[in-house]
Design an enzyme around this catalytic site. Structure first.
Site, mmCIF file in Angstrom:
data_model
loop_
_atom_site.group_PDB
_atom_site.id
_atom_site.type_symbol
_atom_site.label_atom_id
_atom_site.label_comp_id
_atom_site.label_asym_id
_atom_site.label_seq_id
_atom_site.Cartn_x
_atom_site.Cartn_y
_atom_site.Cartn_z
ATOM 1 N N ASP A 1 -2.294 7.975 11.030
ATOM 2 C CA ASP A 1 -3.005 7.444 9.856
ATOM 3 C C ASP A 1 -4.516 7.358 10.096
ATOM 4 O O ASP A 1 -4.999 7.735 11.166
ATOM 5 C CB ASP A 1 -2.395 6.078 9.502
ATOM 6 C CG ASP A 1 -2.380 5.795 8.012
ATOM 7 O OD1 ASP A 1 -3.142 6.425 7.271
ATOM 8 O OD2 ASP A 1 -1.589 4.920 7.591
ATOM 9 N N ASP B 1 -2.043 7.514 -1.288
ATOM 10 C CA ASP B 1 -0.636 7.112 -1.225
ATOM 11 C C ASP B 1 0.085 7.345 -2.544
ATOM 12 O O ASP B 1 -0.442 7.057 -3.622
ATOM 13 C CB ASP B 1 -0.536 5.620 -0.885
ATOM 14 C CG ASP B 1 -0.825 5.368 0.588
ATOM 15 O OD1 ASP B 1 -1.220 6.323 1.293
ATOM 16 O OD2 ASP B 1 -0.660 4.215 1.023
HETATM 17 C C1 GLA Z 1 -1.405 4.187 4.785
HETATM 18 C C2 GLA Z 1 -0.540 5.416 4.668
HETATM 19 C C3 GLA Z 1 0.825 5.007 4.153
HETATM 20 C C4 GLA Z 1 1.435 3.989 5.114
HETATM 21 C C5 GLA Z 1 0.502 2.804 5.266
HETATM 22 C C6 GLA Z 1 0.948 1.863 6.367
HETATM 23 O O1 GLA Z 1 -1.618 3.616 3.530
HETATM 24 O O2 GLA Z 1 -1.126 6.370 3.825
HETATM 25 O O3 GLA Z 1 1.658 6.119 4.023
HETATM 26 O O4 GLA Z 1 1.687 4.591 6.354
HETATM 27 O O5 GLA Z 1 -0.819 3.213 5.604
HETATM 28 O O6 GLA Z 1 0.094 0.761 6.494
#
Ligand code: GLA
Length: 834
Positions: free
Chosen positions: A174, A233
């Site tokens: 991430d 996301d």
């Molecule tokens: C980010 C990623 C998500 C998830 C969250 C976890 O937002 O894009 O897919 O992994 O972090 O905190």
């Protein structure tokens, strides 16, 4: 880029100490700010065979957020096996954020949280491997993960070794708290560092780059990662899904075996979308050769969810060994056609309808990669039905739906049923004797050879009528011929506003043996009714149609950018509004008034987020322009328009300009309907709790040890002339106070406040204390606001969670708190109940 699903913490601990720490969230710098990219360093990506086809598996984040445990991972592995999904190809069981302790161990290594993983990650990896499955883990190319656990920036080798030692097979990496200067070079550096660390472990680990498309990884990450996120996301709702498809589909050229575009994990089964929308999700992911990472609770998944996720014909398209992402053949008016070559010579053709109405989506075979032939055989991968067409692949596709055909040339069409496309169009429908609507149906024979004895029926809801203008019949319909019929639809008076399905069915005979067949499509009648009596914020009334020059029309915020919910507070020449419509030039909004409304009063202006203009705002009633602003320039103070709507059936708002897509606001438009006094309250009613007009109103800090301070400021206000300036610690603090007498908010459904972020952005959240025991109840949305941006933070009472055994009684509020973080200054105002 901020997300839903921030970790929930132990409420009991909060009640005792209120000692909350919170991760700092760094917003990624815009990719457009990045200087020209240096060439990616040549780094081996491990054997491409590792992800020769898009990875398939499960990840806990979409359904469980931070609540990940060894038990969940083990039970999911069991469910993958028992449901048959393992046999269908799903292999990886991936752990997302929040699996470790909040700090590294004394030797610097990451430590699995022993409460969540009593047998460590190694233990759960062994279990998963024992089932013939593979285990994935999550890390972050920053100082902390998104939920505030230790990040791997600067610890790449140690962490890669640790994961490899535990038997990890897949890493999602991430991008929170990344310390980045925003340049593409920095992204390449941080993600390549982990690539090289993984290589040095010698273990085959699939490497999933998760930087949200920020640095355009498709241009550099081939050879670094096996897959890379292309978007922010995903969320479990239709606008989110539609937006992600729109962003990922054009990137086909960048994908291939061992290097895939990743439009994020699946939401199928999580409840926020219809089965049609979830089938679109699965269909389009397969067409886009996307990783299929299940994001729902497989232990409780319904038969329908399992059948969507487990559809072998769809999976075969995704996993086809050619590894080509389907190309966009056409993309017009929300209708998209994708074409994906398959290893056996077939092609998968998807007809995707992102609009809100049934649509006939068509493509000529010659416009796809299909070789020339006299006819083509189509297998619908969702229904299994087989049909043939002469030269045009076409279907009536429901709103938000996708039809996917596996197509190949066909030598002998005589024995296969002709494909018949059934389309229908229906405008809005008004109930009552003077209302009704017009339905147009069209039936087209796309097959080789005529269909015979064709008749069309429209199956309307009970009590409605559908009268065709002419007999909807044909003795014979030749190839590519169409039977179009118009119908008068009658709707009983008193029918509530809503969406009502109408099935249109074409019945016919075909072929030498005169076989009977039928094709149906569903069109949705939108019944509109006039607004209720009262003075109302127009932003709380749904328009019948809404067209914008750029991005969606936003309610109670400015237009912002291309995505939903990405605007700021509506701001015209420095004046902030909490209500209104954030449109752009080139927009048109239509509302049905039914002759029952009298007046619209609104401010208008170019939003401060736009530099261009001028634009003209016009209010139309039926076909007459009843109020207009004349040209309004950027930076000009708001103008007030008053429009007389008496007796009119329709209201239409337009913004016209020579420059398209400029952020243009209808600020605080109020519509008056029925016989109500001019001074009656504007609905929905809002009650100010803290306005900061008389000072800081006694605001204090919940965790004094963590720091922060408050002072009154005239620099920002959304009501009155003052707001509150809050200096926040990096990890955040709660600002607010206990009340002298309990507050009775009975009848209200939500709390809100407005904020303007400083140079570092902030998370905003709301908490209340209730009852004698002062029980602490807090929201779970953790709304992120980018640096310099402004926003209304909203939390409905039902979104606020209380300790076990406590219910949130809006009639007994003892304290109100807002949470802000990141170590800068944040301006807030107007904490209110609605
Ligand atoms: C980010 C990623 C998500 C998830 C969250 C976890 O937002 O894009 O897919 O992994 O972090 O905190």
């Amino acid at each position: 880029m901020r997300k839903r699903g921030r970790p929930t913490r132990s409420i009991a601990a909060l009640v005792l100490s209120l000692a909350l720490t919170w991760p700092s969230l760094t917003a990624p710098a815009a990719a457009s700010a990045a200087p020209a990219a240096p060439a990616a360093p040549a780094a081996p990506a491990g054997p491409a065979a590792l992800a020769a086809t898009p990875p398939m598996g499960f990840n806990n984040w979409n359904a469980f957020g931070c609540d990940v445990t060894e038990e969940l991972i083990r039970e999911t592995a069991d469910a993958l096996v028992s449901s048959g999904l393992k046999d269908a190809g799903y292999r990886y069981v991936n752990i997302d954020d929040c699996w470790s302790l909040r700090e590294r161990g004394p030797d610097g290594t990451l430590v699995p949280d022993p409460a969540k993983f009593p047998n460590g990650i190694k233990g759960v990896a062994d279990y998963v491997h024992g089932k013939g499955l593979k285990l994935g883990i999550y890390g972050d190319a920053g100082t902390r993960t998104c939920a505030g656990y230790p990040g791997s920036l600067g610890h790449e080798d140690l962490d890669a070794r640790t994961w490899a030692g535990w038997g990890v097979d897949y890493l999602k990496y991430d991008n929170c708290n990344n310390q980045s200067d925003g340049s593409q070079a920095d992204y390449i550096r941080r993600y390549t560092a982990m690539r090289q660390a993984l290589d040095r472990t010698g273990r085959a680990i699939v490497y999933s780059i998760c930087e949200w498309g920020t640095s355009q990884p498709w241009t550099w990450a081939k050879g670094v990662g096996h897959l890379w996120r292309t978007t922010g996301d995903i969320s479990d709702d239709w606008p989110g899904l539609r937006s992600i498809i729109r962003q990922n589909a054009p990137l086909a050229a960048y994908a291939g075996p061992g290097h895939w575009n990743d439009p994020d994990m699946l939401e199928i089964g999580n409840g926020g979308m219809t089965a049609t929308e979830y089938r679109t999700h699965m269909s389009m992911w397969a067409m886009m050769a996307a990783p299929l990472i299940i994001g729902t609770d497989l232990r409780t998944a319904s038969a329908e969810t399992l059948s969507i996720l487990g559809n072998r014909d769809v999976i075969a398209i995704d996993q086809d060994r050619l590894g080509v992402q389907g190309a966009v053949v056409s993309d017009e008016h929300g209708l998209m056609v994708l074409d994906k070559p398959l290893a056996n010579g077939d092609r998968a053709i998807a007809l995707y309808n992102s609009t809100d109405a049934l649509a006939t989506v068509s493509v000529r075979a010659g416009a796809t990669g299909l070789r020339r032939a006299g006819a083509y055989r189509l297998t619908d991968v969702w229904t299994g039905a087989t049909t043939q067409v002469k030269g045009t692949i076409s279907a009536g596709v429901p709103a938000h739906g996708t039809v996917v055909y596996r197509v190949r040339p066909l030598d002998d069409p005589a024995t296969v049923a002709p494909a018949v496309a059934v389309g229908a169009e229906l405008g809005t429908v008004v109930p009552g004797p003077t209302g009704g609507g017009t339905l147009t149906t069209s039936v087209t024979n796309r097959g080789v050879g005529a269909v015979r004895d064709l008749s069309v029926a429209a199956d309307v809801p009970e009590g409605w009528t559908a009268t065709p203008a002419a007999e909807p019949r044909r003795a014979r319909l030749a190839t590519d011929a169409t039977l179009e019929t118009t119908w008068q639809v009658g709707v009983p008076a008193g029918t509530p506003a809503g969406r009502y399905p109408i099935d249109v069915t074409a019945s016919y005979r075909w072929g030498p043996r005169n076989r009977a067949a039928a094709t149906s499509s569903q069109v949705v009648a939108v019944v509109v009714t006039a607004p209720e009596d009262g003075r109302r914020h127009l932003s709380t009334i749904s328009p019948v149609t809404s067209v914008n020059g750029s991005g969606p029309v936003e309610a109670d915020q400015s237009n912002g950018g291309a995505l939903e919910n990405d605007g700021n507070l509506i701001t015209i020449a420095g004046r902030h509004y909490t209500r209104g419509l954030g449109t752009t030039t080139g927009s048109e909004l239509r509302y049905y008034l039914g002759g029952r409304c009298s007046r619209l009063v609104t401010d208008v202006g170019i939003d401060d987020e736009a530099a261009a203009g001028p634009a003209t705002f016009t209010v139309h009633a039926d076909d007459a322009a009843v109020a207009t602003s004349g040209p309004v320039a950027a930076g000009e103070p708001p103008k007030t328009l008053t429009a007389d709507l008496t007796g009119r059936a329709w209201l239409r708002l337009t913004v016209e300009s020579a420059s398209a897509g400029v952020s243009a606001d209808w600020a605080e438009p109020v519509l008056t309907c029925g016989d109500v006094p001019d001074d009656s309250p504007v609905l929905p009613e809002s009650r100010t709790l803290f306005s900061f007009e008389s000072g800081t109103e006694g605001f204090t800090i919940a965790n004094p040890g963590d720091g922060g301070s408050v002072s009154q400021t005239p620099l920002f206000h959304t009501e009155g002339a003052n707001g509150l300036k809050v200096a926040t610690p990096v990890a955040g603090n709660w600002f607010g106070r206990a009340l002298d007498t309990p507050l009775d908010l009975t009848g209200a459904t939500m709390l809100k406040f407005d904020l303007k972020a400083g140079q570092v952005g902030t998370v905003g959240e709301i908490a209340v204390q209730v009852g004698e025991a002062m029980s602490w109840c807090q929201g779970g949305l953790w709304t992120w606001t980018n640096p310099g941006a402004s926003k209304t933070v909203t939390e409905r009472f039902e979104q606020i969670g209380c300790p076990v055994g406590v219910t949130l009684d809006p009639g007994d509020i003892r304290a109100v708190w807002v949470f802000l973080n990141t170590g800068g200054e944040v301006l807030i105002d107007n904490i209110r109940a609605e």
